[in-house]
Design a protein around this motif. Sequence first.
Motif, PDB file in Angstrom:
ATOM      1  N   GLY A  72      20.509 -15.082  14.743  1.00  0.00           N
ATOM      2  CA  GLY A  72      21.123 -16.361  14.381  1.00  0.00           C
ATOM      3  C   GLY A  72      22.586 -16.181  13.996  1.00  0.00           C
ATOM      4  O   GLY A  72      23.439 -16.984  14.360  1.00  0.00           O
ATOM      5  N   ALA A  73      22.866 -15.102  13.290  1.00  0.00           N
ATOM      6  CA  ALA A  73      24.253 -14.805  12.924  1.00  0.00           C
ATOM      7  C   ALA A  73      25.076 -14.481  14.148  1.00  0.00           C
ATOM      8  O   ALA A  73      26.225 -14.919  14.272  1.00  0.00           O
ATOM      9  CB  ALA A  73      24.296 -13.643  11.942  1.00  0.00           C
ATOM     10  N   GLN A  74      24.496 -13.741  15.072  1.00  0.00           N
ATOM     11  CA  GLN A  74      25.214 -13.334  16.278  1.00  0.00           C
ATOM     12  C   GLN A  74      25.621 -14.530  17.131  1.00  0.00           C
ATOM     13  O   GLN A  74      26.725 -14.565  17.664  1.00  0.00           O
ATOM     14  CB  GLN A  74      24.334 -12.392  17.088  1.00  0.00           C
ATOM     15  CG  GLN A  74      24.942 -11.928  18.382  1.00  0.00           C
ATOM     16  CD  GLN A  74      23.966 -11.071  19.179  1.00  0.00           C
ATOM     17  OE1 GLN A  74      22.878 -10.740  18.720  1.00  0.00           O
ATOM     18  NE2 GLN A  74      24.363 -10.733  20.369  1.00  0.00           N
ATOM     19  N   TYR A  75      24.745 -15.506  17.263  1.00  0.00           N
ATOM     20  CA  TYR A  75      25.006 -16.634  18.152  1.00  0.00           C
ATOM     21  C   TYR A  75      25.562 -17.872  17.462  1.00  0.00           C
ATOM     22  O   TYR A  75      26.173 -18.713  18.116  1.00  0.00           O
ATOM     23  CB  TYR A  75      23.725 -17.028  18.908  1.00  0.00           C
ATOM     24  CG  TYR A  75      23.414 -16.096  20.033  1.00  0.00           C
ATOM     25  CD1 TYR A  75      23.947 -16.301  21.292  1.00  0.00           C
ATOM     26  CD2 TYR A  75      22.604 -14.990  19.843  1.00  0.00           C
ATOM     27  CE1 TYR A  75      23.677 -15.438  22.330  1.00  0.00           C
ATOM     28  CE2 TYR A  75      22.315 -14.124  20.871  1.00  0.00           C
ATOM     29  CZ  TYR A  75      22.853 -14.351  22.114  1.00  0.00           C
ATOM     30  OH  TYR A  75      22.586 -13.491  23.146  1.00  0.00           O
ATOM     31  N   ILE A 104      28.240 -16.280  12.721  1.00  0.00           N
ATOM     32  CA  ILE A 104      29.488 -15.511  12.823  1.00  0.00           C
ATOM     33  C   ILE A 104      30.519 -16.236  13.692  1.00  0.00           C
ATOM     34  O   ILE A 104      31.682 -16.354  13.285  1.00  0.00           O
ATOM     35  CB  ILE A 104      29.207 -14.072  13.307  1.00  0.00           C
ATOM     36  CG1 ILE A 104      28.443 -13.307  12.224  1.00  0.00           C
ATOM     37  CG2 ILE A 104      30.500 -13.341  13.666  1.00  0.00           C
ATOM     38  CD1 ILE A 104      27.972 -11.926  12.634  1.00  0.00           C
ATOM     39  N   PRO A 105      30.134 -16.763  14.876  1.00  0.00           N
ATOM     40  CA  PRO A 105      31.123 -17.537  15.633  1.00  0.00           C
ATOM     41  C   PRO A 105      31.631 -18.764  14.873  1.00  0.00           C
ATOM     42  O   PRO A 105      32.806 -19.113  14.966  1.00  0.00           O
ATOM     43  CB  PRO A 105      30.371 -17.954  16.908  1.00  0.00           C
ATOM     44  CG  PRO A 105      29.315 -16.932  17.068  1.00  0.00           C
ATOM     45  CD  PRO A 105      28.920 -16.536  15.681  1.00  0.00           C
ATOM     46  N   PHE A 106      30.752 -19.400  14.101  1.00  0.00           N
ATOM     47  CA  PHE A 106      31.178 -20.562  13.306  1.00  0.00           C
ATOM     48  C   PHE A 106      32.157 -20.137  12.220  1.00  0.00           C
ATOM     49  O   PHE A 106      33.187 -20.794  12.010  1.00  0.00           O
ATOM     50  CB  PHE A 106      29.955 -21.246  12.699  1.00  0.00           C
ATOM     51  CG  PHE A 106      30.278 -22.459  11.878  1.00  0.00           C
ATOM     52  CD1 PHE A 106      30.993 -23.515  12.413  1.00  0.00           C
ATOM     53  CD2 PHE A 106      29.859 -22.546  10.565  1.00  0.00           C
ATOM     54  CE1 PHE A 106      31.289 -24.639  11.654  1.00  0.00           C
ATOM     55  CE2 PHE A 106      30.145 -23.663   9.795  1.00  0.00           C
ATOM     56  CZ  PHE A 106      30.854 -24.716  10.343  1.00  0.00           C
ATOM     57  N   GLN A 131      31.978 -26.599  19.055  1.00  0.00           N
ATOM     58  CA  GLN A 131      32.321 -25.522  19.980  1.00  0.00           C
ATOM     59  C   GLN A 131      31.253 -24.426  19.959  1.00  0.00           C
ATOM     60  O   GLN A 131      30.839 -23.936  21.012  1.00  0.00           O
ATOM     61  CB  GLN A 131      33.679 -24.940  19.606  1.00  0.00           C
ATOM     62  CG  GLN A 131      34.109 -23.768  20.448  1.00  0.00           C
ATOM     63  CD  GLN A 131      35.416 -23.166  19.947  1.00  0.00           C
ATOM     64  OE1 GLN A 131      35.992 -23.609  18.960  1.00  0.00           O
ATOM     65  NE2 GLN A 131      35.876 -22.145  20.634  1.00  0.00           N
ATOM     66  N   VAL A 132      30.781 -24.043  18.791  1.00  0.00           N
ATOM     67  CA  VAL A 132      29.781 -22.987  18.679  1.00  0.00           C
ATOM     68  C   VAL A 132      28.434 -23.460  19.216  1.00  0.00           C
ATOM     69  O   VAL A 132      27.768 -22.754  19.975  1.00  0.00           O
ATOM     70  CB  VAL A 132      29.653 -22.523  17.206  1.00  0.00           C
ATOM     71  CG1 VAL A 132      28.451 -21.631  17.010  1.00  0.00           C
ATOM     72  CG2 VAL A 132      30.921 -21.812  16.780  1.00  0.00           C
ATOM     73  N   VAL A 133      28.023 -24.650  18.848  1.00  0.00           N
ATOM     74  CA  VAL A 133      26.706 -25.160  19.241  1.00  0.00           C
ATOM     75  C   VAL A 133      26.635 -25.429  20.743  1.00  0.00           C
ATOM     76  O   VAL A 133      25.591 -25.239  21.359  1.00  0.00           O
ATOM     77  CB  VAL A 133      26.361 -26.414  18.411  1.00  0.00           C
ATOM     78  CG1 VAL A 133      25.153 -27.130  18.952  1.00  0.00           C
ATOM     79  CG2 VAL A 133      26.126 -26.021  16.961  1.00  0.00           C
ATOM     80  N   ASP A 134      27.742 -25.831  21.339  1.00  0.00           N
ATOM     81  CA  ASP A 134      27.751 -26.085  22.784  1.00  0.00           C
ATOM     82  C   ASP A 134      27.489 -24.826  23.604  1.00  0.00           C
ATOM     83  O   ASP A 134      27.081 -24.921  24.759  1.00  0.00           O
ATOM     84  CB  ASP A 134      29.079 -26.710  23.221  1.00  0.00           C
ATOM     85  CG  ASP A 134      29.152 -28.187  22.889  1.00  0.00           C
ATOM     86  OD1 ASP A 134      28.099 -28.790  22.614  1.00  0.00           O
ATOM     87  OD2 ASP A 134      30.269 -28.735  22.906  1.00  0.00           O
ATOM     88  N   SER A 135      27.703 -23.661  23.033  1.00  0.00           N
ATOM     89  CA  SER A 135      27.470 -22.412  23.761  1.00  0.00           C
ATOM     90  C   SER A 135      26.013 -21.947  23.684  1.00  0.00           C
ATOM     91  O   SER A 135      25.652 -20.966  24.313  1.00  0.00           O
ATOM     92  CB  SER A 135      28.390 -21.316  23.224  1.00  0.00           C
ATOM     93  OG  SER A 135      28.017 -20.971  21.909  1.00  0.00           O
ATOM     94  N   LEU A 136      25.175 -22.648  22.938  1.00  0.00           N
ATOM     95  CA  LEU A 136      23.766 -22.272  22.794  1.00  0.00           C
ATOM     96  C   LEU A 136      22.944 -22.762  23.984  1.00  0.00           C
ATOM     97  O   LEU A 136      23.364 -23.680  24.690  1.00  0.00           O
ATOM     98  CB  LEU A 136      23.197 -22.859  21.503  1.00  0.00           C
ATOM     99  CG  LEU A 136      23.809 -22.354  20.211  1.00  0.00           C
ATOM    100  CD1 LEU A 136      23.215 -23.093  19.028  1.00  0.00           C
ATOM    101  CD2 LEU A 136      23.592 -20.862  20.056  1.00  0.00           C
ATOM    102  N   GLY A 157      26.568 -30.526  12.183  1.00  0.00           N
ATOM    103  CA  GLY A 157      27.960 -30.160  11.972  1.00  0.00           C
ATOM    104  C   GLY A 157      28.703 -30.996  10.954  1.00  0.00           C
ATOM    105  O   GLY A 157      29.273 -30.475   9.993  1.00  0.00           O
ATOM    106  N   PRO A 158      28.725 -32.314  11.128  1.00  0.00           N
ATOM    107  CA  PRO A 158      29.469 -33.146  10.174  1.00  0.00           C
ATOM    108  C   PRO A 158      28.863 -33.171   8.777  1.00  0.00           C
ATOM    109  O   PRO A 158      29.541 -33.497   7.812  1.00  0.00           O
ATOM    110  CB  PRO A 158      29.414 -34.553  10.784  1.00  0.00           C
ATOM    111  CG  PRO A 158      28.930 -34.392  12.169  1.00  0.00           C
ATOM    112  CD  PRO A 158      28.238 -33.080  12.257  1.00  0.00           C
ATOM    113  N   LEU A 159      27.600 -32.800   8.652  1.00  0.00           N
ATOM    114  CA  LEU A 159      26.910 -32.898   7.367  1.00  0.00           C
ATOM    115  C   LEU A 159      26.975 -31.633   6.531  1.00  0.00           C
ATOM    116  O   LEU A 159      26.744 -31.671   5.326  1.00  0.00           O
ATOM    117  CB  LEU A 159      25.435 -33.258   7.604  1.00  0.00           C
ATOM    118  CG  LEU A 159      25.157 -34.529   8.395  1.00  0.00           C
ATOM    119  CD1 LEU A 159      23.676 -34.655   8.667  1.00  0.00           C
ATOM    120  CD2 LEU A 159      25.683 -35.738   7.657  1.00  0.00           C
TER     121      LEU A 159
END
Length: 166
Positions: free
Chosen positions: A65-68, A71-73, A94-99, A111-113
């Motif tokens: 979870g940290a890897q994907y 950490i990117p967040f 941006q981070v979630v779109d790569s999942l 994200g907003p919360l």
Amino acid sequence: MRLIGAILIFCGALWGYMKYRAQVMLPLRLARALAGDLAVLRSGVCVNRRPLPALLARELSEGIGAQYVWIPFTNALACSAEGAGMTARDCWTQVVDSLPPPLSVWLLPLGPLLGSGGEVVDQAIDEVREELLCYVHTGEERKSEQLKLSAALCFSGACFVVLLLL
């Protein structure tokens, strides 16, 4: 020489199957890890009122979870703090779109919360966790059957090639 060729063909089939298995199982492994991470996040942000950056750095800094995600967040937040012109919501998007596809849809509304805390975040995290756990439960059975079929196809194909070459 034929034995070496047969062994190499079977090794290639095994390698191909293992790569395929890792690719197919990634969303399930990630969903399972994120469900656990979201429990930690919920406890830290909603119950203990800890700041999000400290929680990300200490308790959510290891694992798949940290890897994907985490950490990117964190890296995206650091870049936005240095003047990249992105908000925390943009970083999260941006981070979630790569999942992988089902995970990105479920995680995007968080994200907003995340920065706010409170009952709204608590409820949103619980809903996302339920979706992830349901996906893991139903996905494991479905993927297991799919992987059995894939293994059979890989090794029967390898046997066919070996028989042709003999």
